[in-house]
Design a protein around this motif. Sequence first.
Motif, PDB file in Angstrom:
ATOM      1  N   GLY A 125       0.571  -1.253   0.020  1.00 34.51           N
ATOM      2  CA  GLY A 125       0.282  -0.068  -0.145  1.00 34.51           C
ATOM      3  C   GLY A 125       0.670   1.252  -0.100  1.00 34.51           C
ATOM      4  O   GLY A 125       1.364   1.015  -0.624  1.00 34.51           O
ATOM      5  N   SER A 126       0.521   2.752   1.281  1.00 34.67           N
ATOM      6  CA  SER A 126       1.636   3.698   1.244  1.00 34.67           C
ATOM      7  C   SER A 126       2.664   3.115   1.665  1.00 34.67           C
ATOM      8  O   SER A 126       3.159   3.672   1.946  1.00 34.67           O
ATOM      9  CB  SER A 126       0.441   4.271   1.755  1.00 34.67           C
ATOM     10  N   THR A 127       2.764   1.548   2.678  1.00 32.72           N
ATOM     11  CA  THR A 127       3.876   1.487   3.215  1.00 32.72           C
ATOM     12  C   THR A 127       5.561   1.269   2.659  1.00 32.72           C
ATOM     13  O   THR A 127       5.276  -0.006   1.652  1.00 32.72           O
ATOM     14  CB  THR A 127       3.507   0.658   4.686  1.00 32.72           C
ATOM     15  N   VAL A 128       6.624   1.187   2.949  1.00 29.11           N
ATOM     16  CA  VAL A 128       7.053   0.483   2.172  1.00 29.11           C
ATOM     17  C   VAL A 128       8.387  -0.110   3.400  1.00 29.11           C
ATOM     18  O   VAL A 128       8.324   0.505   4.425  1.00 29.11           O
ATOM     19  CB  VAL A 128       7.953   1.754   1.496  1.00 29.11           C
ATOM     20  N   GLN A 129       8.597  -1.620   2.959  1.00 33.90           N
ATOM     21  CA  GLN A 129       9.240  -2.209   4.514  1.00 33.90           C
ATOM     22  C   GLN A 129      10.214  -2.440   3.787  1.00 33.90           C
ATOM     23  O   GLN A 129      10.148  -3.629   2.808  1.00 33.90           O
ATOM     24  CB  GLN A 129       8.096  -3.285   4.875  1.00 33.90           C
ATOM     25  N   PHE A 130      11.160  -2.963   5.436  1.00 36.83           N
ATOM     26  CA  PHE A 130      12.374  -2.975   4.371  1.00 36.83           C
ATOM     27  C   PHE A 130      12.861  -3.692   6.100  1.00 36.83           C
ATOM     28  O   PHE A 130      13.239  -3.221   6.996  1.00 36.83           O
ATOM     29  CB  PHE A 130      13.387  -2.560   3.339  1.00 36.83           C
ATOM     30  N   THR A 131      14.438  -4.266   5.446  1.00 35.29           N
ATOM     31  CA  THR A 131      14.625  -4.709   6.648  1.00 35.29           C
ATOM     32  C   THR A 131      16.322  -4.082   6.430  1.00 35.29           C
ATOM     33  O   THR A 131      17.131  -3.647   5.540  1.00 35.29           O
ATOM     34  CB  THR A 131      15.635  -5.947   6.869  1.00 35.29           C
ATOM     35  N   LEU A 132      17.017  -4.069   8.124  1.00 39.15           N
ATOM     36  CA  LEU A 132      18.808  -2.727   8.191  1.00 39.15           C
ATOM     37  C   LEU A 132      19.357  -3.894   8.273  1.00 39.15           C
ATOM     38  O   LEU A 132      18.832  -4.686   9.819  1.00 39.15           O
ATOM     39  CB  LEU A 132      18.350  -1.482   8.773  1.00 39.15           C
ATOM     40  N   LYS A 133      20.642  -3.479   8.170  1.00 44.55           N
ATOM     41  CA  LYS A 133      21.232  -4.971   8.375  1.00 44.55           C
ATOM     42  C   LYS A 133      22.481  -4.341   9.135  1.00 44.55           C
ATOM     43  O   LYS A 133      23.307  -3.450   8.629  1.00 44.55           O
ATOM     44  CB  LYS A 133      22.091  -6.071   7.708  1.00 44.55           C
ATOM     45  N   GLN A 134      23.517  -3.975  10.124  1.00 42.19           N
ATOM     46  CA  GLN A 134      24.241  -3.959  10.761  1.00 42.19           C
ATOM     47  C   GLN A 134      25.434  -5.568  11.322  1.00 42.19           C
ATOM     48  O   GLN A 134      24.905  -6.417  12.190  1.00 42.19           O
ATOM     49  CB  GLN A 134      24.277  -3.015  11.129  1.00 42.19           C
ATOM     50  N   ASP A 135      25.815  -6.266  11.062  1.00 39.34           N
ATOM     51  CA  ASP A 135      27.070  -6.801  10.960  1.00 39.34           C
ATOM     52  C   ASP A 135      26.293  -8.311  11.052  1.00 39.34           C
ATOM     53  O   ASP A 135      25.664  -8.952  10.339  1.00 39.34           O
ATOM     54  CB  ASP A 135      27.659  -7.369  12.478  1.00 39.34           C
TER      55      ASP A 135
END
Length: 154
Positions: free
Chosen positions: A66-76
């Motif tokens: 819809g109007s939401t963008v979902q994603f994953t941030l990663k660090q190590d």
Amino acid sequence: MKKYGKFAALIVVVIGTLVWLATAGITDTKTYYKTISELSQMGDRAYGQRIRVGGDIEDGSIQRVGSTVQFTLKQDTRQLKVAYLGTDPLPDTFRSGAQALADGKLDRDGVFRASRIQAKCASKYESKPGMAPGQPAPNLNPGVNGKGTGKTTI
């Protein structure tokens, strides 16, 4: 003398109000940049607090619902699910593998609700292959530095 006393009191009230508004505004808008590791170490203090979190966008994690963008941030080895609910368009450099800063609040379900996103692509700013660091870029304009006439014809 009474007239000057009232005027002085009015000035003190106005200046006091301005100082109070300035300090309240600074307190409301300040955010701290945290890494994903630091965010997880905050425990319950992280919930509902306005925070900026940075990391790399995980490959293939960007989804539009819809109007939401979902994603994953990663660090190590750490990951953080982010849902962007903002009204501003996402930056052109927002893509898998790019570095991003999400500004928002962490919910109790573990999803970071971002109202603003900043992204940059590190490869955009790297030198071109075959160029040593500090080497000047080649001259692409033949009319400069004694090559050609130096005159521009329109």
